[in-house]
Design a protein around this motif. Structure first.
Motif, PDB file in Angstrom:
ATOM      1  N   UNK A   1      20.316  -9.872  15.969  1.00 50.05           N
ATOM      2  CA  UNK A   1      21.549  -9.660  16.786  1.00 50.05           C
ATOM      3  C   UNK A   1      22.800  -9.930  15.751  1.00 50.05           C
ATOM      4  N   UNK A   2      23.518  -8.696  15.429  1.00 53.27           N
ATOM      5  CA  UNK A   2      24.743  -8.997  14.537  1.00 53.27           C
ATOM      6  C   UNK A   2      26.029  -8.630  15.191  1.00 53.27           C
ATOM      7  N   UNK A   3      26.764  -9.012  14.776  1.00 52.98           N
ATOM      8  CA  UNK A   3      28.482  -8.619  15.159  1.00 52.98           C
ATOM      9  C   UNK A   3      29.015  -7.575  14.533  1.00 52.98           C
ATOM     10  N   UNK A   4      29.829  -6.680  15.124  1.00 48.27           N
ATOM     11  CA  UNK A   4      30.642  -5.545  14.410  1.00 48.27           C
ATOM     12  C   UNK A   4      31.758  -5.273  14.968  1.00 48.27           C
ATOM     13  N   UNK A   5      32.731  -5.001  14.311  1.00 51.15           N
ATOM     14  CA  UNK A   5      34.049  -4.715  14.958  1.00 51.15           C
ATOM     15  C   UNK A   5      34.093  -3.145  15.804  1.00 51.15           C
ATOM     16  N   UNK A   6      34.746  -3.410  16.897  1.00 52.86           N
ATOM     17  CA  UNK A   6      34.797  -2.224  17.664  1.00 52.86           C
ATOM     18  C   UNK A   6      36.315  -1.786  17.944  1.00 52.86           C
ATOM     19  N   UNK A   7      36.590  -0.485  17.748  1.00 54.78           N
ATOM     20  CA  UNK A   7      38.156  -0.175  18.036  1.00 54.78           C
ATOM     21  C   UNK A   7      38.331   0.343  19.063  1.00 54.78           C
ATOM     22  N   UNK A   8      39.249  -0.208  20.086  1.00 50.72           N
ATOM     23  CA  UNK A   8      39.628   0.251  21.296  1.00 50.72           C
ATOM     24  C   UNK A   8      41.083   0.717  21.416  1.00 50.72           C
ATOM     25  N   UNK A   9      41.222   1.678  22.217  1.00 53.42           N
ATOM     26  CA  UNK A   9      42.646   2.434  22.530  1.00 53.42           C
ATOM     27  C   UNK A   9      42.733   2.632  24.088  1.00 53.42           C
ATOM     28  N   UNK A  10      43.908   2.102  24.653  1.00 55.98           N
ATOM     29  CA  UNK A  10      44.008   2.237  25.992  1.00 55.98           C
ATOM     30  C   UNK A  10      45.475   2.255  26.331  1.00 55.98           C
ATOM     31  N   UNK A  11      45.868   3.532  26.952  1.00 58.48           N
ATOM     32  CA  UNK A  11      47.469   3.718  27.056  1.00 58.48           C
ATOM     33  C   UNK A  11      48.548   3.359  26.034  1.00 58.48           C
ATOM     34  N   UNK A  12      48.149   3.767  24.889  1.00 56.71           N
ATOM     35  CA  UNK A  12      49.071   3.509  23.916  1.00 56.71           C
ATOM     36  C   UNK A  12      48.654   1.953  22.857  1.00 56.71           C
ATOM     37  N   UNK A  13      47.678   1.414  23.663  1.00 54.20           N
ATOM     38  CA  UNK A  13      47.740  -0.009  23.289  1.00 54.20           C
ATOM     39  C   UNK A  13      46.139   0.096  22.537  1.00 54.20           C
ATOM     40  N   UNK A  14      46.033  -0.422  21.483  1.00 52.48           N
ATOM     41  CA  UNK A  14      44.970  -0.502  20.626  1.00 52.48           C
ATOM     42  C   UNK A  14      44.719  -1.833  19.973  1.00 52.48           C
ATOM     43  N   UNK A  15      43.391  -2.003  19.930  1.00 55.35           N
ATOM     44  CA  UNK A  15      42.706  -3.230  19.357  1.00 55.35           C
ATOM     45  C   UNK A  15      41.504  -3.269  18.973  1.00 55.35           C
ATOM     46  N   UNK A  16      41.124  -4.366  18.156  1.00 59.21           N
ATOM     47  CA  UNK A  16      39.626  -4.459  17.695  1.00 59.21           C
ATOM     48  C   UNK A  16      39.115  -5.512  18.489  1.00 59.21           C
ATOM     49  N   UNK A  17      37.578  -5.476  18.735  1.00 59.83           N
ATOM     50  CA  UNK A  17      36.946  -6.430  19.472  1.00 59.83           C
ATOM     51  C   UNK A  17      35.650  -6.458  18.753  1.00 59.83           C
ATOM     52  N   UNK A  18      35.226  -7.672  19.067  1.00 56.25           N
ATOM     53  CA  UNK A  18      33.582  -8.018  18.350  1.00 56.25           C
ATOM     54  C   UNK A  18      32.594  -7.878  19.254  1.00 56.25           C
TER      55      UNK A  18
END
Length: 328
Positions: free
Chosen positions: A100-117
């Motif tokens: 079980x390994x972590x990885x970064x996921x890119x999210x974009x929602x209504x002009x707002x974007x962020x990375x989540x683990x």
């Protein structure tokens, strides 16, 4: 007149000797001799099987992967106590495991974007080195003489004054009669029950029982082995061994010292130190325990005086020996 006076003097001298001897009687609360303390101490060791020590040795064919323990077996062979043979079974294994390994996921929602683990499972290679040592050990005639067929058991002393009569419980009628109570089953009156429902609720079948299957080396999946021939030979081995009890050494008290007689709240107590020494140490004990003859052990003992029995040993406590830090 002179003869009469001499007889009187002799009688007085004899009375003094008798009185002095009475004061020195071994069962006097005012005196206790070191030899009596030693006798009671050594009897205590014998009754509690503390005068003898034993070690165990496995003979036959078995797996023994501890290098230090195998060194002891080689030393026993050099001492002529056993015959020893060893064979090594070694191979490398490659297998898969899920990590079980972590990885970064890119999210974009209504002009707002962020990375989540986030976490995901990935397949990884795993490498294991298998190293097994199979030894075959047998006692020589010299080693066989050290084997103890049956370990001694402590002596259980019974207080004769408190002995109870032997009773056979089966002679009493209440122990032979069936006194179990039989009651009808009371079903829940708020729900309906059929006779079949009751049977199904109370019956236990073999189909309801489950067993667990153990996992062995052969159950591993997707395993690649280098030098698989050694693995095959290892799995085909038939191992058979038994554990023997070996006489190690004996112990006895050799000196009672620092003897004190004290009054403890009206109770006459004697305290002393006992110096005990080892003897009958054999080569197997020297190899396993690093012990020699005449090694000393110190004990503290306490005796209590009873007017109908004399001095009785009450407690024995080993005194831990101080460690010489200069040798560390």
């Amino acid at each position: 007149m002179k003869k009469t006076l001499r007889k009187v003097q002799l009688l007085l001298l004899l009375a003094v000797v008798v009185a002095f001897g009475a004061c020195q009687h071994p069962h006097s609360p005012d005196n206790i001799q070191g030899k009596e303390i030693l006798k009671q101490f050594n009897d205590y060791l014998k009754d509690n099987v503390m005068d003898r020590s034993f070690l165990t040795l496995a003979v036959g064919t078995y797996e023994y992967n501890n290098e230090n323990m195998r060194l002891q077996l080689r030393q026993m062979e050099a001492a002529g106590l056993i015959t020893y043979d060893v064979e090594r079974y070694a191979w490398w294994e490659k297998s898969k495991y899920s990590a079980r390994e972590p990885h970064q996921v890119y999210h974009s929602f209504w002009g707002y974007s962020y990375y989540d683990t986030e976490y995901r499972y990935v397949s990884r290679d795993q490498y294991d080195f298998q190293d097994h040592y199979i030894v075959t050990v047998a006692l020589t005639s010299k080693g066989q003489r050290l084997v103890v067929d049956e370990l001694p058991t402590p002596v259980v002393k019974e207080d004769e004054d408190m002995r109870a009569p032997d009773v056979d419980p089966s002679k009493y009628p209440w122990n032979n009669a069936d006194l179990t109570e039989q009651w009808a089953e009371v079903l829940n009156p708020f729900i309906e029950h059929s006779s079949e429902d009751v049977k199904e609720a109370t019956a236990t079948t073999e189909a309801d029982k489950t067993t667990e299957k153990s996992t062995t080396e052969a159950d591993k999946k997707d395993v690649v082995r280098i030098d698989a021939e050694r693995y095959k030979k290892y799995t085909e081995l038939t191992l058979n061994s038994e554990t023997l009890n070996i006489e190690a050494f004996r112990l006895k008290g050799i000196k009672a010292r620092n003897i004190q007689i004290i009054d403890l709240a009206g109770i006459t107590i004697a305290r002393a130190e006992i110096v005990a020494a080892t003897y009958d140490v054999n080569d197997m004990t020297r190899i396993v325990y690093g012990m020699e003859n005449d090694q000393r052990v110190l004990y503290k003992v306490e005796l209590q005086y009873y007017y109908d029995k004399g001095w009785e040993l009450q407690s024995v406590e080993e005194v831990p020996m101080a460690i010489d830090t200069a040798e560390l």
